[in-house]
Design an enzyme around this catalytic site. Structure first.
Site, mmCIF file in Angstrom:
data_model
loop_
_atom_site.group_PDB
_atom_site.id
_atom_site.type_symbol
_atom_site.label_atom_id
_atom_site.label_comp_id
_atom_site.label_asym_id
_atom_site.label_seq_id
_atom_site.Cartn_x
_atom_site.Cartn_y
_atom_site.Cartn_z
ATOM 1 N N ILE A 1 13.045 57.491 -6.964
ATOM 2 C CA ILE A 1 12.277 58.636 -6.465
ATOM 3 C C ILE A 1 13.192 59.741 -5.944
ATOM 4 O O ILE A 1 12.797 60.908 -5.854
ATOM 5 C CB ILE A 1 11.289 58.157 -5.374
ATOM 6 C CG1 ILE A 1 10.102 59.080 -5.251
ATOM 7 C CG2 ILE A 1 11.976 57.964 -4.037
ATOM 8 C CD1 ILE A 1 8.967 58.501 -4.426
ATOM 9 N N HIS B 1 17.467 44.741 -6.249
ATOM 10 C CA HIS B 1 17.387 45.836 -7.207
ATOM 11 C C HIS B 1 18.778 46.295 -7.607
ATOM 12 O O HIS B 1 19.684 46.345 -6.788
ATOM 13 C CB HIS B 1 16.592 47.026 -6.656
ATOM 14 C CG HIS B 1 17.092 47.565 -5.365
ATOM 15 N ND1 HIS B 1 16.838 46.969 -4.154
ATOM 16 C CD2 HIS B 1 17.855 48.664 -5.085
ATOM 17 C CE1 HIS B 1 17.400 47.673 -3.175
ATOM 18 N NE2 HIS B 1 18.033 48.694 -3.717
ATOM 19 N N HIS C 1 20.771 49.556 -9.110
ATOM 20 C CA HIS C 1 20.728 50.980 -9.444
ATOM 21 C C HIS C 1 21.474 51.135 -10.760
ATOM 22 O O HIS C 1 22.568 50.588 -10.914
ATOM 23 C CB HIS C 1 21.470 51.818 -8.400
ATOM 24 C CG HIS C 1 20.881 51.792 -7.031
ATOM 25 N ND1 HIS C 1 20.161 52.838 -6.513
ATOM 26 C CD2 HIS C 1 20.926 50.858 -6.055
ATOM 27 C CE1 HIS C 1 19.788 52.552 -5.275
ATOM 28 N NE2 HIS C 1 20.247 51.357 -4.967
HETATM 29 P P1 AMP Z 1 18.932 50.828 -1.529
HETATM 30 O O1 AMP Z 1 19.522 51.763 -0.519
HETATM 31 O O2 AMP Z 1 19.981 50.204 -2.419
HETATM 32 O O3 AMP Z 1 18.008 49.811 -0.895
HETATM 33 O O4 AMP Z 1 18.095 51.731 -2.516
HETATM 34 C C1 AMP Z 1 16.725 51.955 -2.393
HETATM 35 C C2 AMP Z 1 16.372 53.042 -3.380
HETATM 36 O O5 AMP Z 1 14.975 53.022 -3.571
HETATM 37 C C3 AMP Z 1 16.744 54.455 -2.944
HETATM 38 O O6 AMP Z 1 17.614 55.042 -3.914
HETATM 39 C C4 AMP Z 1 15.385 55.189 -2.886
HETATM 40 O O7 AMP Z 1 15.460 56.523 -3.327
HETATM 41 C C5 AMP Z 1 14.537 54.339 -3.800
HETATM 42 N N1 AMP Z 1 13.090 54.346 -3.540
HETATM 43 C C6 AMP Z 1 12.465 54.154 -2.360
HETATM 44 N N2 AMP Z 1 11.134 54.202 -2.518
HETATM 45 C C7 AMP Z 1 10.916 54.403 -3.845
HETATM 46 C C8 AMP Z 1 9.732 54.536 -4.655
HETATM 47 N N3 AMP Z 1 8.508 54.487 -4.126
HETATM 48 N N4 AMP Z 1 9.894 54.743 -5.985
HETATM 49 C C9 AMP Z 1 11.124 54.825 -6.525
HETATM 50 N N5 AMP Z 1 12.275 54.692 -5.823
HETATM 51 C C10 AMP Z 1 12.167 54.493 -4.502
#
Ligand code: AMP
Length: 117
Positions: free
Chosen positions: A34, A104, A106
């Protein structure tokens, strides 16, 4: 850390929050981040309830590890990144800045990447 199903990615898996879906199979769901940190920025989340990479590798089956890894590559292929290159990042634990406690990866690419995520 115990898995807590209140996190945003668990909600996406349950269909409670929408996502821009890229790929899905029995092991993983991938969608666009997002808040993209590169021209192309996707997330690949596990179908299994794992908090992070440590939890995943320690507590998943070989089948889950293989299936999830292939879903990461499949996502990179769909995004057209396999020729130009891409970066896979697993933020894991406090010092990494991990925000969402559900496994997850990236996937970043689509341009020359700097050193910071
Ligand atoms: P992390 O810091 O590795 O836990 O990454 C979490 C990621 O999730 C961040 O890059 C956010 O931008 C992304 N994120 C959070 N909420 C959403 C959502 N609803 N849809 C897509 N990405 C999201």
């Amino acid at each position: 850390m115990e898995y807590n199903a209140d996190n945003v990615f668990a909600k996406i898996l349950r269909g409670e929050i929408p996502c821009k879906r890229i790929y899905e199979d029995n092991y993983a769901l991938s969608f666009y981040d997002i808040s993209p940190k590169a021209k192309v920025h996707a997330l690949v989340i596990s179908k299994g309830m794992f908090t992070d990479y440590n939890d995943f590798v320690n507590h998943s089956t070989d089948d889950e590890i293989a299936g999830y890894s292939r879903a990461v590559l499949k996502t990179a292929e769909i995004l057209g990144l396999t020729q130009t290159g891409y970066r896979i990042v697993f933020n894991t634990g406090r010092d990494s800045g991990q925000e969402v406690p559900h496994l997850h990866a990236h996937i970043l690419g689509g341009e020359k990447l700097g050193i910071n995520l």
